[in-house]
Design a protein around this motif. Structure first.
Motif, PDB file in Angstrom:
ATOM      1  N   LEU A 260       0.838  -1.199   0.000  1.00  0.00           N
ATOM      2  CA  LEU A 260       0.000   0.000   0.000  1.00  0.00           C
ATOM      3  C   LEU A 260       0.870   1.244   0.000  1.00  0.00           C
ATOM      4  O   LEU A 260       0.638   2.188  -0.757  1.00  0.00           O
ATOM      5  CB  LEU A 260      -0.922   0.005   1.220  1.00  0.00           C
ATOM      6  CG  LEU A 260      -2.194  -0.827   1.113  1.00  0.00           C
ATOM      7  CD1 LEU A 260      -2.907  -0.870   2.446  1.00  0.00           C
ATOM      8  CD2 LEU A 260      -3.124  -0.232   0.081  1.00  0.00           C
ATOM      9  N   ALA A 261       1.895   1.217   0.837  1.00  0.00           N
ATOM     10  CA  ALA A 261       2.790   2.372   0.893  1.00  0.00           C
ATOM     11  C   ALA A 261       3.476   2.569  -0.452  1.00  0.00           C
ATOM     12  O   ALA A 261       3.621   3.696  -0.932  1.00  0.00           O
ATOM     13  CB  ALA A 261       3.826   2.172   1.997  1.00  0.00           C
ATOM     14  N   PHE A 262       3.871   1.446  -1.073  1.00  0.00           N
ATOM     15  CA  PHE A 262       4.539   1.527  -2.364  1.00  0.00           C
ATOM     16  C   PHE A 262       3.632   2.140  -3.422  1.00  0.00           C
ATOM     17  O   PHE A 262       4.041   2.968  -4.220  1.00  0.00           O
ATOM     18  CB  PHE A 262       4.974   0.109  -2.760  1.00  0.00           C
ATOM     19  CG  PHE A 262       5.582   0.015  -4.121  1.00  0.00           C
ATOM     20  CD1 PHE A 262       5.032  -0.794  -5.089  1.00  0.00           C
ATOM     21  CD2 PHE A 262       6.728   0.733  -4.434  1.00  0.00           C
ATOM     22  CE1 PHE A 262       5.591  -0.880  -6.341  1.00  0.00           C
ATOM     23  CE2 PHE A 262       7.293   0.645  -5.689  1.00  0.00           C
ATOM     24  CZ  PHE A 262       6.730  -0.162  -6.648  1.00  0.00           C
ATOM     25  N   TYR A 263       2.370   1.705  -3.434  1.00  0.00           N
ATOM     26  CA  TYR A 263       1.451   2.235  -4.430  1.00  0.00           C
ATOM     27  C   TYR A 263       1.116   3.694  -4.172  1.00  0.00           C
ATOM     28  O   TYR A 263       1.102   4.515  -5.074  1.00  0.00           O
ATOM     29  CB  TYR A 263       0.145   1.427  -4.421  1.00  0.00           C
ATOM     30  CG  TYR A 263       0.127   0.212  -5.314  1.00  0.00           C
ATOM     31  CD1 TYR A 263       1.077  -0.780  -5.199  1.00  0.00           C
ATOM     32  CD2 TYR A 263      -0.860   0.055  -6.270  1.00  0.00           C
ATOM     33  CE1 TYR A 263       1.044  -1.894  -6.009  1.00  0.00           C
ATOM     34  CE2 TYR A 263      -0.905  -1.057  -7.086  1.00  0.00           C
ATOM     35  CZ  TYR A 263       0.054  -2.037  -6.947  1.00  0.00           C
ATOM     36  OH  TYR A 263       0.009  -3.133  -7.758  1.00  0.00           O
ATOM     37  N   TYR A 264       0.785   3.974  -2.918  1.00  0.00           N
ATOM     38  CA  TYR A 264       0.266   5.302  -2.634  1.00  0.00           C
ATOM     39  C   TYR A 264       1.347   6.328  -2.416  1.00  0.00           C
ATOM     40  O   TYR A 264       1.118   7.516  -2.559  1.00  0.00           O
ATOM     41  CB  TYR A 264      -0.659   5.259  -1.408  1.00  0.00           C
ATOM     42  CG  TYR A 264      -2.061   4.848  -1.752  1.00  0.00           C
ATOM     43  CD1 TYR A 264      -2.429   3.518  -1.804  1.00  0.00           C
ATOM     44  CD2 TYR A 264      -3.018   5.801  -2.034  1.00  0.00           C
ATOM     45  CE1 TYR A 264      -3.720   3.149  -2.123  1.00  0.00           C
ATOM     46  CE2 TYR A 264      -4.310   5.446  -2.354  1.00  0.00           C
ATOM     47  CZ  TYR A 264      -4.653   4.119  -2.396  1.00  0.00           C
ATOM     48  OH  TYR A 264      -5.931   3.771  -2.709  1.00  0.00           O
ATOM     49  N   GLY A 265       2.497   5.870  -2.020  1.00  0.00           N
ATOM     50  CA  GLY A 265       3.599   6.803  -1.844  1.00  0.00           C
ATOM     51  C   GLY A 265       3.559   7.549  -0.537  1.00  0.00           C
ATOM     52  O   GLY A 265       4.581   7.859   0.048  1.00  0.00           O
ATOM     53  N   GLY A 266       2.414   7.875  -0.066  1.00  0.00           N
ATOM     54  CA  GLY A 266       2.403   8.653   1.184  1.00  0.00           C
ATOM     55  C   GLY A 266       1.344   8.104   2.097  1.00  0.00           C
ATOM     56  O   GLY A 266       1.472   7.016   2.649  1.00  0.00           O
ATOM     57  N   GLU A 267       0.264   8.836   2.192  1.00  0.00           N
ATOM     58  CA  GLU A 267      -0.837   8.333   3.012  1.00  0.00           C
ATOM     59  C   GLU A 267      -1.549   7.221   2.266  1.00  0.00           C
ATOM     60  O   GLU A 267      -1.809   7.328   1.072  1.00  0.00           O
ATOM     61  CB  GLU A 267      -1.843   9.467   3.209  1.00  0.00           C
ATOM     62  CG  GLU A 267      -1.820  10.063   4.584  1.00  0.00           C
ATOM     63  CD  GLU A 267      -3.013  10.978   4.722  1.00  0.00           C
ATOM     64  OE1 GLU A 267      -2.899  12.136   4.281  1.00  0.00           O
ATOM     65  OE2 GLU A 267      -4.064  10.511   5.186  1.00  0.00           O
ATOM     66  N   HIS A 268      -1.879   6.202   2.979  1.00  0.00           N
ATOM     67  CA  HIS A 268      -2.600   5.121   2.321  1.00  0.00           C
ATOM     68  C   HIS A 268      -3.744   4.656   3.215  1.00  0.00           C
ATOM     69  O   HIS A 268      -3.760   4.965   4.407  1.00  0.00           O
ATOM     70  CB  HIS A 268      -1.650   3.973   1.988  1.00  0.00           C
ATOM     71  CG  HIS A 268      -0.951   3.410   3.192  1.00  0.00           C
ATOM     72  ND1 HIS A 268      -1.528   2.488   4.025  1.00  0.00           N
ATOM     73  CD2 HIS A 268       0.283   3.635   3.684  1.00  0.00           C
ATOM     74  CE1 HIS A 268      -0.680   2.164   4.972  1.00  0.00           C
ATOM     75  NE2 HIS A 268       0.426   2.851   4.795  1.00  0.00           N
ATOM     76  N   PRO A 269      -4.683   3.953   2.652  1.00  0.00           N
ATOM     77  CA  PRO A 269      -5.820   3.517   3.463  1.00  0.00           C
ATOM     78  C   PRO A 269      -5.369   2.622   4.602  1.00  0.00           C
ATOM     79  O   PRO A 269      -4.361   1.924   4.514  1.00  0.00           O
ATOM     80  CB  PRO A 269      -6.685   2.723   2.475  1.00  0.00           C
ATOM     81  CG  PRO A 269      -6.258   3.166   1.139  1.00  0.00           C
ATOM     82  CD  PRO A 269      -4.849   3.592   1.247  1.00  0.00           C
ATOM     83  N   THR A 270      -6.129   2.661   5.680  1.00  0.00           N
ATOM     84  CA  THR A 270      -5.814   1.793   6.807  1.00  0.00           C
ATOM     85  C   THR A 270      -6.253   0.372   6.489  1.00  0.00           C
ATOM     86  O   THR A 270      -7.106   0.129   5.651  1.00  0.00           O
ATOM     87  CB  THR A 270      -6.544   2.264   8.071  1.00  0.00           C
ATOM     88  OG1 THR A 270      -7.909   2.488   7.717  1.00  0.00           O
ATOM     89  CG2 THR A 270      -5.936   3.520   8.601  1.00  0.00           C
ATOM     90  N   LEU A 271      -5.618  -0.538   7.179  1.00  0.00           N
ATOM     91  CA  LEU A 271      -5.820  -1.947   6.853  1.00  0.00           C
ATOM     92  C   LEU A 271      -6.140  -2.731   8.114  1.00  0.00           C
ATOM     93  O   LEU A 271      -5.587  -2.458   9.174  1.00  0.00           O
ATOM     94  CB  LEU A 271      -4.530  -2.494   6.230  1.00  0.00           C
ATOM     95  CG  LEU A 271      -4.458  -3.999   5.984  1.00  0.00           C
ATOM     96  CD1 LEU A 271      -5.370  -4.354   4.841  1.00  0.00           C
ATOM     97  CD2 LEU A 271      -3.040  -4.392   5.664  1.00  0.00           C
ATOM     98  N   ALA A 272      -7.063  -3.671   7.989  1.00  0.00           N
ATOM     99  CA  ALA A 272      -7.306  -4.591   9.101  1.00  0.00           C
ATOM    100  C   ALA A 272      -7.333  -5.993   8.531  1.00  0.00           C
ATOM    101  O   ALA A 272      -8.090  -6.272   7.607  1.00  0.00           O
ATOM    102  CB  ALA A 272      -8.637  -4.266   9.771  1.00  0.00           C
TER     103      ALA A 272
END
Lengths: 324, 369
Positions: A184-196
């Motif tokens: 997620l961090a790789f795709y979004y680069g910065g803020e990314h959706p939270t994950l559960a």
């Protein structure tokens, strides 16, 4: 059923007139004409049938050989057809995987998804593992799970469940959580959706409570144990409860079972993606998929973004009539 | 031009020699398919009647009638190919929400066809074909139910080929009914086991030997007839000892169960069967398709790619599911043959893949022996 046209027309006219046109005899004649010969059982009578059969044996033998020949021919043609189809499909999927490459950018994925009239709120996928070399497979499975979760996050699908038959994913939840967060961090680069990350009857791993305004993704992991076995477990519990007098069989209703299974195992998915060549459910939970759109790309052995996109497109164009 | 072509085609195909040739060809193809493995249990979801009616500009009910003809065709093919059980989804509980005249039309169709089945029952007897109607019986109207029962009773004795008509049916209702009946079964005490050895006699034997003073008195914890009055007072102490009696395998009794009184005959245990013995097979036996072989092939026509509450429990393992694009009234051998060929091909493929794996697992076992 009558095969020749005259009989069909007569039958249909008769049907319209509430079966009053044709007499009983005519009806029987029509039926007799079109019925197949009953398959004979080997009889246990005496020599006379044996003699008769030996005379007709040559004819039967020739017919049998003819059948075998046609069978071999049909399968030959069919294998050829399947190989050609597989080759064509392989080329097609490679081309579309290049055309539809997501470039690891959420914007591309969102652009692909905006045109869709409806999106599933709960997407499910079946991942296959080969039974040998489990360690290597585990890395591949975790990677695929992470990718799928990331695509769903980009496409703004709030919940995704991943089914893997042997249950090996469920044992490595922390690793999956890490891998998915990394992706997620790789795709979004910065803020990314939270994950559960969750799985039935276990506590979930979720991000520390930084409420990101990019949405939240729930990743659910299930295995073959959550299929029939969970229904059996529920039956055991209900049987125990009824033996102790807390519940009578009349109280067991569809809603009760639905509630238990949806909360305890998994709610109903809207779309199920199979990444294999043919549609086989391999012990996927039976109760939850009653209205699930099942998507399987013919002869596809790969796990790719184009399959995901095609599935979403298919889902958008599917009609839900719900029996009406 | 196309008119002329279609006219010529019709002329050729529908002439008596043309039809004979087609019939022979069909027989030949099906006979050839029989040389390979044939699915034992096939399920058809008959979808697309209404769309067919719309495409051909006829009434919806007429579309359903054409659908019935297609069903008869397919059943003939399945019978010739050697399929033992065919299950069809005739009517779903959700279909009751359809407009009233359509539901009426469908019920009428069902009544008429089932009545015909009863009248021509001797034809079915020749093939050994039995018709079963499965589903939630309580939702069927009374007059239709009567016809249904008559048709089922007429063909009950045939054992060679089965047609399961799901009417009205939802898979979830089936699973719920199976769970209900399993729970009800486990609520009833098991029937007494008939062993040739009477437990009373053995106990009395032991007691008499001990009372004669030869052996020290062990603590006899069964409910021998003399011990009856003690059972009423101490629940847990007596209950713990019943491990060797009958079918009970739970060693402690729940504290709030009613005090144990005379346990109905010394040969039988009125202890309830243990719910831990419920397995997948138990539930399988309570399903409507309990007597049928496992589902091998599932076909849904009209391009819809859902299961829609049909055979969810039965097809969730190795059943191959095929979604076809043709509409149900158009479904015929030239569609079905591709499905069967592909089924046979995939079966061979999976056997080929399992073969080396089995051999690999087989070798170490042989060495161990």
């Amino acid at each position: 059923m009558p095969i020749n046209v005259r009989d069909i027309k007569a039958y249909r006219k008769d049907e319209k007139a509430q079966h009053a046109l044709l007499t009983d005899e005519e009806k029987r004649r029509i039926i007799q004409n079109s019925l197949p010969a009953p398959i004979e059982q080997p009889s246990v009578s005496g020599l006379s049938t044996k003699e008769r059969r030996s005379r007709l044996g040559v004819r039967k033998f020739m017919l049998n050989q003819l059948h075998l020949l046609i069978f071999a021919l049909m399968h030959g043609i069919f294998s050829l057809y399947i190989r050609i189809r597989q080759a064509c499909n392989l080329v097609r999927y490679q081309i579309s995987s290049i055309l539809y490459y997501h470039h690891a950018t959420p914007q591309y994925i969102q652009r692909d998804v905006t045109g869709l009239s409806k999106k599933p709120r709960h997407l499910s996928a079946v991942l296959r593992s080969e039974s040998r070399r489990v360690a290597v497979d585990l890395d591949r499975l975790i990677d695929e799970t992470a990718e799928l979760a990331t695509w769903c996050a980009c496409a703004e699908i709030p919940m995704v469940s991943v089914y893997e038959k042997t249950g090996i994913l469920k044992k490595h939840m922390p690793r999956i959580y890490e891998a998915t967060t990394q992706k997620l961090a790789f795709y979004y680069g910065g803020e990314h959706p939270t994950l559960a990350v969750s799985s039935p009857h276990k506590d979930s791993y979720s991000s520390p409570d930084m409420d990101s305004n990019m949405g939240h993704l729930k990743l659910h992991l299930i295995s073959a144990q959550d299929g029939r076995e969970s229904v059996v477990d529920l039956t055991r519990t209900l049987a125990e409860m009824s033996q102790k007098g807390k519940l009578s069989p009349q109280d067991i209703s569809m809603e009760l079972i639905d509630n238990e299974l949806s909360e305890g195992i998994m709610p109903e998915p809207d779309l199920l993606i199979l990444f294999g060549p043919n549609v086989q459910l391999s012990n996927y939970p039976p109760w939850q998929i009653r209205l699930t759109e099942i998507f399987c790309l013919n002869d596809n052995e790969s796990f790719g973004y184009q399959v995901f996109l095609k599935a979403l497109r298919n889902y958008a164009s599917a009609q839900m009539r719900r029996g009406k | 031009m196309s008119d002329a072509v279609s006219l010529i085609r019709r002329f050729v195909l529908e002439s008596p020699p043309g039809e004979w040739a087609i019939k022979q060809l069909r027989g030949l193809l099906i006979g050839a398919l029989k040389q390979g493995p044939v699915p034992q249990h096939v399920a058809f979801e008959m979808d697309g009647n209404r769309r067919y009616a719309r495409n051909h500009r006829m009434e919806t009910v007429e579309g359903h009638h054409r659908g019935f003809e297609a069903l008869a065709r397919i059943m003939e093919i399945c019978y010739q190919a050697g399929v033992k059980t065919v299950t069809v989804y005739a009517f779903s509980i959700e279909n009751f929400n359809r407009p009233k005249y359509e539901v009426e039309g469908l019920m009428q169709l069902a009544k008429v066809k089932l009545e015909q089945l009863t009248t021509y029952g001797d034809v079915l007897d020749r093939y050994g074909a039995a018709v079963r109607v499965i589903g939630q019986r309580e939702l069927i109207r009374d007059d239709v139910l009567e016809v249904v029962d008559k048709a089922v009773a007429r063909t009950r004795n045939n054992q060679k080929a089965f047609l399961n008509i799901c009417f009205p049916y939802t898979s979830r209702a089936e699973i719920t009914t199976a769970i209900k009946s399993t729970v009800a079964e486990y609520l009833a005490p098991p029937p007494p086991k008939n062993t040739p050895f009477s437990q009373t006699r053995i106990r009395q034997n032991i007691l008499s030997r001990q009372l004669n003073g030869h052996d020290p008195l062990p603590t006899i914890r069964d409910n021998s007839p003399e011990k009856q009055p003690h059972i009423e007072t101490g629940v847990d102490a007596e209950g713990q000892g019943d491990v060797d009696e009958g079918a009970s395998s739970s060693t402690t009794l729940p504290p709030d169960s009613p005090p144990l009184r005379f346990r109905g005959g010394s040969d039988a245990s009125s202890q309830l069967p243990n719910p831990e013995t419920i397995t997948v097979d138990t539930l399988d036996k309570h399903m409507y398709t309990a007597d049928d072989p496992p589902l091998d092939l599932f076909v849904r026509t009209s391009g819809v790619e859902r299961l829609s509450d049909f055979m969810l429990w039965q097809c969730h393992q190795d059943t191959q599911i095929f979604f076809l694009n043709c509409l149900w009234p158009d479904f015929d051998l030239h569609h079905f043959i591709w499905v069967l060929l592909e089924w046979q091909w995939r079966l061979k493929q999976s056997e080929r893949e399992e073969g080396p794996a089995r051999r690999r697992h087989g070798k170490p076992r042989k060495l161990a022996e």
